[in-house]
Design an enzyme around this catalytic site. Sequence first.
Site, PDB file in Angstrom:
ATOM      1  N   SER A  11      39.110  34.678  20.768  1.00 32.84           N
ATOM      2  CA  SER A  11      40.545  34.970  20.915  1.00 32.84           C
ATOM      3  C   SER A  11      41.233  34.531  19.634  1.00 32.84           C
ATOM      4  O   SER A  11      40.702  33.688  18.892  1.00 32.84           O
ATOM      5  CB  SER A  11      41.102  34.170  22.097  1.00 32.84           C
ATOM      6  OG  SER A  11      42.517  34.187  22.095  1.00 32.84           O
TER       7      SER A  11
ATOM      8  N   TYR B 122      41.919  26.275  27.220  1.00 29.51           N
ATOM      9  CA  TYR B 122      41.542  27.652  26.866  1.00 29.51           C
ATOM     10  C   TYR B 122      41.368  27.791  25.349  1.00 29.51           C
ATOM     11  O   TYR B 122      40.346  28.302  24.880  1.00 29.51           O
ATOM     12  CB  TYR B 122      42.609  28.625  27.376  1.00 29.51           C
ATOM     13  CG  TYR B 122      42.321  30.053  26.994  1.00 29.51           C
ATOM     14  CD1 TYR B 122      41.319  30.776  27.626  1.00 29.51           C
ATOM     15  CD2 TYR B 122      43.032  30.678  25.968  1.00 29.51           C
ATOM     16  CE1 TYR B 122      41.039  32.087  27.265  1.00 29.51           C
ATOM     17  CE2 TYR B 122      42.763  31.974  25.603  1.00 29.51           C
ATOM     18  CZ  TYR B 122      41.766  32.683  26.254  1.00 29.51           C
ATOM     19  OH  TYR B 122      41.478  33.981  25.883  1.00 29.51           O
TER      20      TYR B 122
HETATM   21  N1  LIG Z   1      43.901  39.721  27.430  1.00 24.56           N
HETATM   22  C1  LIG Z   1      44.152  38.927  26.420  1.00 24.56           C
HETATM   23  O1  LIG Z   1      45.318  38.765  25.993  1.00 24.56           O
HETATM   24  C2  LIG Z   1      43.011  38.215  25.712  1.00 24.56           C
HETATM   25  C3  LIG Z   1      43.236  37.759  24.400  1.00 24.56           C
HETATM   26  C4  LIG Z   1      42.188  37.132  23.748  1.00 24.56           C
HETATM   27  C5  LIG Z   1      40.968  36.947  24.368  1.00 24.56           C
HETATM   28  N2  LIG Z   1      40.789  37.398  25.650  1.00 24.56           N
HETATM   29  C6  LIG Z   1      39.476  37.184  26.269  1.00 24.56           C
HETATM   30  O2  LIG Z   1      38.948  38.428  26.655  1.00 24.56           O
HETATM   31  C7  LIG Z   1      37.961  38.223  27.669  1.00 24.56           C
HETATM   32  C8  LIG Z   1      38.184  39.237  28.776  1.00 24.56           C
HETATM   33  O3  LIG Z   1      39.408  38.955  29.416  1.00 24.56           O
HETATM   34  P1  LIG Z   1      40.459  40.090  29.803  1.00 24.56           P
HETATM   35  O4  LIG Z   1      41.599  39.976  28.880  1.00 24.56           O
HETATM   36  O5  LIG Z   1      39.766  41.387  29.938  1.00 24.56           O
HETATM   37  O6  LIG Z   1      40.978  39.506  31.200  1.00 24.56           O
HETATM   38  P2  LIG Z   1      40.657  39.976  32.701  1.00 24.56           P
HETATM   39  O7  LIG Z   1      41.120  41.365  32.895  1.00 24.56           O
HETATM   40  O8  LIG Z   1      41.235  38.909  33.554  1.00 24.56           O
HETATM   41  O9  LIG Z   1      39.052  39.947  32.778  1.00 24.56           O
HETATM   42  C9  LIG Z   1      38.332  38.736  32.846  1.00 24.56           C
HETATM   43  C10 LIG Z   1      36.937  39.018  33.331  1.00 24.56           C
HETATM   44  O10 LIG Z   1      36.202  37.781  33.395  1.00 24.56           O
HETATM   45  C11 LIG Z   1      35.591  37.704  34.671  1.00 24.56           C
HETATM   46  N3  LIG Z   1      35.482  36.324  35.132  1.00 24.56           N
HETATM   47  C12 LIG Z   1      36.462  35.389  35.186  1.00 24.56           C
HETATM   48  N4  LIG Z   1      35.997  34.273  35.774  1.00 24.56           N
HETATM   49  C13 LIG Z   1      34.706  34.503  36.111  1.00 24.56           C
HETATM   50  C14 LIG Z   1      33.702  33.750  36.768  1.00 24.56           C
HETATM   51  N5  LIG Z   1      33.923  32.513  37.241  1.00 24.56           N
HETATM   52  N6  LIG Z   1      32.470  34.304  36.927  1.00 24.56           N
HETATM   53  C15 LIG Z   1      32.222  35.564  36.481  1.00 24.56           C
HETATM   54  N7  LIG Z   1      33.131  36.335  35.866  1.00 24.56           N
HETATM   55  C16 LIG Z   1      34.359  35.815  35.687  1.00 24.56           C
HETATM   56  C17 LIG Z   1      36.510  38.493  35.605  1.00 24.56           C
HETATM   57  O11 LIG Z   1      35.762  39.010  36.713  1.00 24.56           O
HETATM   58  P3  LIG Z   1      35.900  38.519  38.237  1.00 24.56           P
HETATM   59  O12 LIG Z   1      37.309  38.020  38.436  1.00 24.56           O
HETATM   60  O13 LIG Z   1      35.583  39.762  39.026  1.00 24.56           O
HETATM   61  O14 LIG Z   1      34.869  37.466  38.380  1.00 24.56           O
HETATM   62  C18 LIG Z   1      36.926  39.644  34.703  1.00 24.56           C
HETATM   63  O15 LIG Z   1      35.987  40.671  34.745  1.00 24.56           O
HETATM   64  C19 LIG Z   1      38.116  36.770  28.116  1.00 24.56           C
HETATM   65  O16 LIG Z   1      37.093  35.994  27.536  1.00 24.56           O
HETATM   66  C20 LIG Z   1      39.475  36.376  27.560  1.00 24.56           C
HETATM   67  O17 LIG Z   1      39.558  34.998  27.316  1.00 24.56           O
HETATM   68  C21 LIG Z   1      41.778  38.034  26.330  1.00 24.56           C
END
Ligand SMILES: NC(=O)c1ccc[n+]([C@@H]2O[C@H](COP(=O)([O-])OP(=O)(O)OC[C@H]3O[C@@H](n4cnc5c(N)ncnc54)[C@H](OP(=O)(O)O)[C@@H]3O)[C@@H](O)[C@H]2O)c1
Length: 274
Positions: A156, A169
């Site tokens: 991130s 985080y």
């Molecule tokens: N969106 C942003 O602004 C942003 C910015 C920088 C980095 N990121 C990173 O991008 C990555 C993807 O996040 P996203 O933005 O796509 O958010 P998201 O839509 O909330 O997706 C997060 C994913 O992680 C899975 N997850 C969470 N906790 C889990 C657990 N205990 N066991 C297994 N799977 C788990 C969730 O699946 P389930 O809930 O079905 O388990 C979901 O598929 C993350 O690493 C996040 O930190 C996001």
Amino acid sequence: MTRTDAAAYYNPMGTTALITGASSGLGVGFAHELARRGADLVLTARRLDRLEALAVDLAEKYGTVSTVIPLDLAAPGAVAELVRDLADRGIRVSTLVNNAGFGLFGSMVDAPAAPVHDQVAVNVQALTDLTHALLPGLLGAALTHPQGAALVNVASTAAFQPVPRLAVYAASKAYVLSLTEALWYETRGTGLKVTALCPGPTETEFYAVAQRSTAGPRGLASVDEVMRTAFDALDTPRTPPHAVSGGQNRLLAWLASVSPRRTVVTVTGRLSRR
Ligand SMILES: NC(=O)c1ccc[n+]([C@@H]2O[C@H](COP(=O)([O-])OP(=O)(O)OC[C@H]3O[C@@H](n4cnc5c(N)ncnc54)[C@H](OP(=O)(O)O)[C@@H]3O)[C@@H](O)[C@H]2O)c1
């Protein structure tokens, strides 16, 4: 370099890619692009219904064979269970996308113990254990499928500086960035493409899960924009150790790296007020 340069193009056709956190957001974006490029997939997350619906969609659109494995990566022994399951099914993973992750907004003193623990368990421990378990296979795949083996760890822009009210985080993502860049170096010359993807605020379920209503003044990037950054990094002959999505985010990451830490944390502290 253009995308027509076949020697440099990341081509997972006929291989298998494992995506953690495939039930929403960036994980779904990775699944579509990897499927479009001809990879079979292992899709894992907790929400089985989402994974099954995605698998059906990918099969219809691209003829993808997906293996769906529901798993809570915060649970003790989850990664060992996943690795055993892959071995039992005879699945050899050539591309690993460690994408699962979450943050919880708020000061640490007010946070319940479970999400504090689970952020580290998912963002750091599970990512590390899965990388360690699958790395020998990824390196083997780089020999048999040159241009078709990759390790993408989703960090991130929060990785570049401390972020008050997202302290655990941001620290977890600093770890992901550091680990991945070190592995980029350790695997140089093997053909394995290694990169830490560093998105800025992106339109996914992240903010709903983080219990934060707004991403701040910068607005949200789309999943497609972030995927372009990820796959551009994989498509270059010299995949960079990290790839920041968006020009403004790249500038801010650079500024954080050259500014005094006290100044940086004061600025991010002010910006992260509700
Ligand atoms: N969106 C942003 O602004 C942003 C910015 C920088 C980095 N990121 C990173 O991008 C990555 C993807 O996040 P996203 O933005 O796509 O958010 P998201 O839509 O909330 O997706 C997060 C994913 O992680 C899975 N997850 C969470 N906790 C889990 C657990 N205990 N066991 C297994 N799977 C788990 C969730 O699946 P389930 O809930 O079905 O388990 C979901 O598929 C993350 O690493 C996040 O930190 C996001």
